[in-house]
Design an enzyme around this catalytic site. Structure first.
Site, PDB file in Angstrom:
ATOM      1  N   ASP A 164       0.865  -1.190   0.000  1.00 17.16           N
ATOM      2  CA  ASP A 164       0.000   0.000   0.000  1.00 17.16           C
ATOM      3  C   ASP A 164       0.895   1.231   0.000  1.00 17.16           C
ATOM      4  O   ASP A 164       1.855   1.328   0.788  1.00 17.16           O
ATOM      5  CB  ASP A 164      -0.902   0.021   1.230  1.00 17.16           C
ATOM      6  CG  ASP A 164      -1.886   1.178   1.195  1.00 17.16           C
ATOM      7  OD1 ASP A 164      -2.953   0.995   0.560  1.00 17.16           O
ATOM      8  OD2 ASP A 164      -1.577   2.230   1.787  1.00 17.16           O
ATOM      9  N   GLU A 171      -4.609   2.224  -4.317  1.00 19.80           N
ATOM     10  CA  GLU A 171      -3.147   2.211  -4.214  1.00 19.80           C
ATOM     11  C   GLU A 171      -2.619   0.911  -3.632  1.00 19.80           C
ATOM     12  O   GLU A 171      -1.451   0.833  -3.245  1.00 19.80           O
ATOM     13  CB  GLU A 171      -2.678   3.395  -3.355  1.00 19.80           C
ATOM     14  CG  GLU A 171      -3.060   3.333  -1.890  1.00 19.80           C
ATOM     15  CD  GLU A 171      -4.429   3.928  -1.605  1.00 19.80           C
ATOM     16  OE1 GLU A 171      -4.702   4.263  -0.462  1.00 19.80           O
ATOM     17  OE2 GLU A 171      -5.238   4.060  -2.573  1.00 19.80           O
TER      18      GLU A 171
END
Length: 613
Positions: free
Chosen positions: A477, A520
């Site tokens: 992430d 993301e």
């Protein structure tokens, strides 16, 4: 043909002469035997009657003189009489009247006339022995002088005749028969020679015309006008038939060869060529039906390979796909020892002459047509076919002998027909693959998406269980990614994600899978990783490269970002990939909680420390 027929005619004449001669000789011999028997019977009857007259007139003392005089008659070799036992008993034994041989004895015993032909001497002799029986007729009463019964044999008369003159006369007639037959046959041959020559010429011309027709060359035959009307009509019909055949086969041959793109040559047999074309079109139609049902382009390549191997007997060939847009070359199928130019053009596919010129490239005798095919004592033939706008299919054939190359050249129109039929189906399969890839790819980064992960996991996990290998799951992430979008905008945010995708592609192996999991978040599956330590090393390598990477933003300013990574191992942490991903998510949460830019391996105690789970 004329000489052969004359020889046959002469042979038949000789055979006929021999047969007629043999039959004549056989009949002549039989006739001479019958004639000699008839003559002997007449003489014997005369002698018998004269002897009877002598006995009636009591002139028995003149009997020997009579017999002697008769034996001197022309053609009579000898003449004698014999008595039966009953006469010997009545009048006493006369040694001169005893039976001379077995024939005399048999006639005295049986009372039947015996004939015998003797050809062992210098001339043929007919022997006849006639019985002299007791009779009572025409005033002759043998019982008045002999102690005998009616029908008893009193004696016998034997005569030997020279029948050579009779046979010679018969044979003189026999000689004439073959002469007459031969003269008759020669006369027939002479009288019908002109007609025979005409028909022989027509036959020869017909034979030559039919031989040419078998080889696909239809020719008319010439003939003389003085033939019979029936023959002239027949010849005209035959010539019309040849003309019709020629026009029809030529038209069919041109259209069929034009259909498959083959060159028209006057040196070939149009009938055989048309037959081969129809057969290949039939096979081609069946091939087209089959490839339309194939699921992948690999199945089409395999089917095309079977055609090359089984039908055209080609041993060595390679299918190469060249994508000019991506500057990429892919070997999709290889059979035998071939593709000797791979090393030269694999990384620079634009150097392939067949792809660049879009023409066939063939081995020549005196120079290298393709500068990159430098294998000695080998021959090649490369075909280029457009599959789509940017993709070319190059088929590289390699041969051990020039004769094999010549055979391919002869069959190249048929081979290209199969390739051209396969090309649209291959293009469809490529489009379907591209469509499928687009469904499984992320539009921004080009990485696989979550849908692909769900589909691929159905195959990957059973294989990992079966082959007993590890799969490490890295859940990444981007740290503070929302701040990038807020400060620089979504364009820079997208650029940051693309840079992360690039680093991931450059860091992990080709066998590993990279998935944009959402927003993301990214997942990396390290397939067949040896240990947890190796997985941690890869994760830290990714983390380090991301943190060191500078991203250009506006006005030449640079931006650096970091990632947090959670790690979980399959099947060590769980036997379910879904559970392993959740565990990696827990570890990721732990990494963010501890300050970000970290790699955390999942531990079971982490579950209780996170309120989310």
């Amino acid at each position: 043909m004329e000489k052969k027929t004359i020889y046959q005619f002469i042979t038949i004449t000789l055979l006929l002469t021999l047969i007629v001669g043999a039959i004549s000789i056989y009949n002549s011999k039989n006739n001479s035997i019958k004639a000699s028997i008839h003559n002997a019977e007449i003489i014997s009857e005369i002698v018998k009657n004269d002897l009877t007259t002598h006995m009636i007139n009591r002139n028995m003392n003149q009997m020997e003189t009579y017999l002697y005089s008769m034996s001197n008659v022309k053609n009579i070799v000898s003449l004698w009489t014999v008595r039966s036992e009953s006469i010997n008993k009545q009048y006493g034994i006369n040694e001169n009247k005893r039976a001379k041989d077995e024939i005399d004895k048999e006639v005295l015993k049986s009372g039947k006339t015996i004939y015998k032909l003797n050809e062992n001497s210098h001339y043929p002799i007919m022997r006849i022995t006639v019985p002299y029986k007791v009779v009572f007729e025409n005033g002759v009463d043998c019982l008045s002088c002999h102690n005998a019964s009616s029908g008893d044999t009193l004696g016998a008369i034997s005569i030997e005749l020279n029948i050579s003159e009779l046979e010679d006369s018969e044979f003189e007639n026999i000689y004439l028969i073959p002469i007459v037959v031969i003269i008759g046959m020669l006369l027939i041959l002479f009288l019908f020679r002109k007609i025979f020559n005409q028909y022989s010429l027509i036959f020869n011309n017909l034979s030559k015309s039919l031989d040419s027709a078998i080889n696909g060359r239809f020719k008319k035959i010439s003939y003389e006008e003085n033939l019979s009307n029936d023959m002239i009509i027949l010849m005209d019909k035959f010539n019309n038939l040849m003309t019709t055949f020629k026009d029809t086969t030529t038209d069919i041959d041109k259209k069929l060869k034009g259909f498959i793109g083959s060159k028209i040559s006057s040196q070939t047999n149009p009938l055989q060529d048309s037959k081969d074309i129809v057969l290949n079109l039939s096979n081609l139609y069946q091939f087209k039906k089959e490839i339309e049902l194939d699921n992948t382009k690999e199945e089409i390549y395999n089917r095309l390979s079977e055609i090359f191997i089984n039908h055209f007997k080609i041993k060595n060939f390679t299918f190469i796909e060249i994508d000019v847009a991506k500057h990429k070359m892919t070997t999709t199928k290889k059979v035998g020892n071939t593709f000797y130019c791979k090393e030269n053009i694999e990384n620079e596919p634009h150097l392939c002459r067949a792809a660049r010129t879009k023409n066939d490239v063939i081995t020549t005798a005196y120079h290298h047509t393709c500068p990159y095919f430098n294998k000695e004592n080998k021959f090649h033939y490369c075909i280029s076919t457009d599959i789509s706008k940017d993709i070319y299919l190059i088929i590289n054939f390699v041969f051990d002998t020039n004769e094999e190359l010549d055979y391919l050249k002869d069959k190249i129109s048929y081979i290209k027909s199969y390739i051209n039929e396969a090309a649209p189906s291959i293009e469809v399969k490529l489009l379907m693959e591209a469509l499928q890839q687009s469904a499984f790819r992320d539009g921004l980064t080009g990485l696989y998406n979550r849908k692909f992960l769900d589909e691929h996991a159905k195959k990957l996990i059973p294989q990992a269980i079966r082959d007993k290998f590890n799969v490490a799951v890295l859940l990444l992430d981007m740290d503070h990614f929302k701040a990038v979008n807020d400060e620089y905008g979504h364009d820079i945010g997208d650029k940051v994600l693309k840079e992360l995708a690039r680093i991931l592609n450059e860091t992990v192996r080709e066998s590993d899978l990279i998935i944009r999991y959402g927003g993301e978040e990214f997942i990396v599956l390290l397939v067949n990783i040896k240990s947890e330590e190796d997985a941690l090393a890869v994760a830290n390598k990714i983390r380090t490269r991301v943190s060191e990477n500078e991203i250009d933003v506006y006005a030449g300013s640079k931006l650096r970002k970091t990632v947090s990574i959670g790690l979980s191992m399959f099947p060590e942490d769980s036997s379910s990939l879904e559970s392993v991903i959740k565990q990696a998510d827990i570890a990721l949460y732990e990494a963010k909680s501890k300050g970000r830019n970290k790699v955390i391996k999942f531990q079971s105690e982490q579950v209780s420390s996170i309120d989310l789970f």
